[in-house]
Enzyme design. Structure first.
Site, PDB file in Angstrom:
ATOM      1  N   SER A  14      11.178   0.459  -3.835  1.00 58.12           N
ATOM      2  CA  SER A  14      10.893   1.484  -4.167  1.00 58.12           C
ATOM      3  C   SER A  14      11.535   1.828  -5.283  1.00 58.12           C
ATOM      4  O   SER A  14      12.634   1.709  -5.390  1.00 58.12           O
ATOM      5  CB  SER A  14      11.152   2.634  -3.132  1.00 58.12           C
ATOM      6  OG  SER A  14      11.531   3.985  -3.600  1.00 58.12           O
ATOM      7  N   LYS A  65       2.369   8.840   5.256  1.00 60.52           N
ATOM      8  CA  LYS A  65       2.422  10.659   4.699  1.00 60.52           C
ATOM      9  C   LYS A  65       1.079  11.165   5.404  1.00 60.52           C
ATOM     10  O   LYS A  65       1.037  11.984   5.343  1.00 60.52           O
ATOM     11  CB  LYS A  65       1.007   9.786   2.927  1.00 60.52           C
ATOM     12  CG  LYS A  65       2.281   9.330   2.267  1.00 60.52           C
ATOM     13  CD  LYS A  65       1.636   9.109   0.420  1.00 60.52           C
ATOM     14  CE  LYS A  65       2.363   9.070  -0.315  1.00 60.52           C
ATOM     15  NZ  LYS A  65       1.500   8.351  -1.296  1.00 60.52           N
ATOM     16  N   ASP A 101       1.500  14.215  -5.558  1.00 59.68           N
ATOM     17  CA  ASP A 101       0.440  12.771  -6.100  1.00 59.68           C
ATOM     18  C   ASP A 101      -0.392  13.476  -7.380  1.00 59.68           C
ATOM     19  O   ASP A 101      -0.770  12.536  -8.443  1.00 59.68           O
ATOM     20  CB  ASP A 101       0.572  11.782  -5.246  1.00 59.68           C
ATOM     21  CG  ASP A 101       1.185  11.839  -4.479  1.00 59.68           C
ATOM     22  OD1 ASP A 101       2.314  10.760  -4.920  1.00 59.68           O
ATOM     23  OD2 ASP A 101       0.482  11.077  -3.263  1.00 59.68           O
ATOM     24  N   GLY A 125     -11.524   2.222  -7.814  1.00 59.31           N
ATOM     25  CA  GLY A 125     -11.203   2.175  -6.240  1.00 59.31           C
ATOM     26  C   GLY A 125     -11.391   3.729  -6.031  1.00 59.31           C
ATOM     27  O   GLY A 125     -11.575   4.612  -6.420  1.00 59.31           O
ATOM     28  N   GLY A 127      -8.859   3.843  -3.000  1.00 61.69           N
ATOM     29  CA  GLY A 127      -8.059   3.910  -1.403  1.00 61.69           C
ATOM     30  C   GLY A 127      -7.046   5.394  -1.610  1.00 61.69           C
ATOM     31  O   GLY A 127      -7.775   6.460  -1.674  1.00 61.69           O
ATOM     32  N   GLY A 128      -5.960   5.183  -1.031  1.00 62.35           N
ATOM     33  CA  GLY A 128      -5.534   6.360  -1.012  1.00 62.35           C
ATOM     34  C   GLY A 128      -4.503   6.864  -1.824  1.00 62.35           C
ATOM     35  O   GLY A 128      -4.519   7.804  -1.868  1.00 62.35           O
TER      36      GLY A 128
END
Ligand code: NAP
Length: 281
Positions: A14, A65, A101, A125, A127-128
């Site tokens: 990270s 999350k 985000d 895409g 996704g998340g």
């Protein structure tokens, strides 16, 4: 001194400690920021640690999350809409959840000179990572949004969840060379929100011909930041298009979290430049 952490699994690689460290140093705030590996299902014991160690806030990445939501005393409207939380502030033993985000992505583009109103965007895409971005793009004034995904059903599901104002058009389709060409030809913004081209992933775009047909003032944004320049971004630059990697988004969502933790209202662009200088000089 504020005590912060980031949790996830995996967490070793990270960049959050560097991002938050750069911002908090620039603010002159004293802090600790630790990486904590918390496996799926491990939130109860992590939250006991938060209480014992008097942690003031923490960021969350996969797979927590959504799982954190039942533990919160308050969830911010944007996090609630996304169904995901990336920032938790701990106040008087209570947990307050936010999601920076979508706004982090929008700020990153704005700082890099992009304006959203009446523009058209194509996202690869579903996704998340794409979900908050798609929702945020619409609240920023994008009027045509297309989501292309390898599994089109997932793009369709996401599109059904998007709230659209009058006159805003939403499309979805399968991600493949001919749909990329068709939908990006007159768009202002193309976003790669898939893992295609990511370090450690053995798959990449095979046909980038669509970049040749894009408008020359369009922006190509890749959410990936490792490598710093994906094949997509290299080809986009070779076509004379503006190209932006995922580091700006990562920095901006971190800055917005730090604004929540510290309560200090600072200039986004100045803070972005200070943080970027430290992370990728
Ligand atoms: P995710 O939920 O697992 O979604 C992955 C997406 O990639 C899905 O749309 C998936 O399509 C697609 N995909 C995977 N392999 C593919 C292939 N071989 N061909 C075509 N499509 C493929 O992941 P995520 O969390 O959304 O993350 C997506 C990317 O964003 C990653 O590269 C991640 O590093 C990056 N990211 C960046 C930031 C930042 O701050 N810059 C933040 C979060 C994520 P299917 O639905 O068909 O499986």
């Amino acid at each position: 001194m504020i005590k912060l952490a980031v949790i996830g699994d995996p967490i070793e690689h990270s960049l959050s400690p560097s991002v938050h460290g750069a911002v908090l140093d620039a603010l002159g705030v004293s802090y600790t920021y630790q990486k904590v590996r918390v496996k799926k299902g491990g939130l109860d014991s992590f939250l006991r640690y938060v209480e014992d160690e008097k942690i003031d806030g923490f960021n969350l990445t996969m797979p927590h999350k959504t799982d954190i939501i039942p533990y919160l005393s308050y969830i911010d409207g944007e996090a609630e809409r996304y169904g995901a939380v990336n920032t938790v502030e701990v106040r008087n033993g209570k947990l307050y959840g936010y999601n920076t985000d979508g706004r982090g992505f929008a700020e990153a583009l704005r700082i890099n000179g992009f304006s959203f109103v009446n523009k058209s965007a194509v996202i690869a895409g579903a996704g998340g990572a794409v979900r908050p971005i798609a929702m945020r793009l619409l609240s920023e004034g994008i009027i045509r949004l297309t989501i292309l995904n390898r599994t089109p059903e997932k793009a369709a599901k996401l599109c059904r969840e998007l709230e659209t104002a009058e006159g805003v058009k939403i499309f979805y389709d399968t991600l493949e060379p001919n749909t990329l060409s068709r939908y990006t030809a007159d768009c202002d913004l193309f976003i790669n929100g898939t893992s295609l081209g990511m370090e450690g992933v053995n798959a990449d775009f095979t046909d980038l011909y669509f970049l040749k047909k894009m408008k020359k003032d369009a922006l190509v944004s890749d959410l990936i930041y490792r490598p710093a320049r994906t094949k997509l971004l290299k080809y986009a630059e070779a076509e004379g298009l503006r190209a932006l990697n995922g580091l700006s988004m990562l920095i901006c969502q971190g800055i917005l979290s730090d604004r929540i933790y510290t309560g200090i209202d600072f200039d986004m662009k100045k803070m972005f430049e200070a943080a970027k200088e430290k992370i990728a000089p």
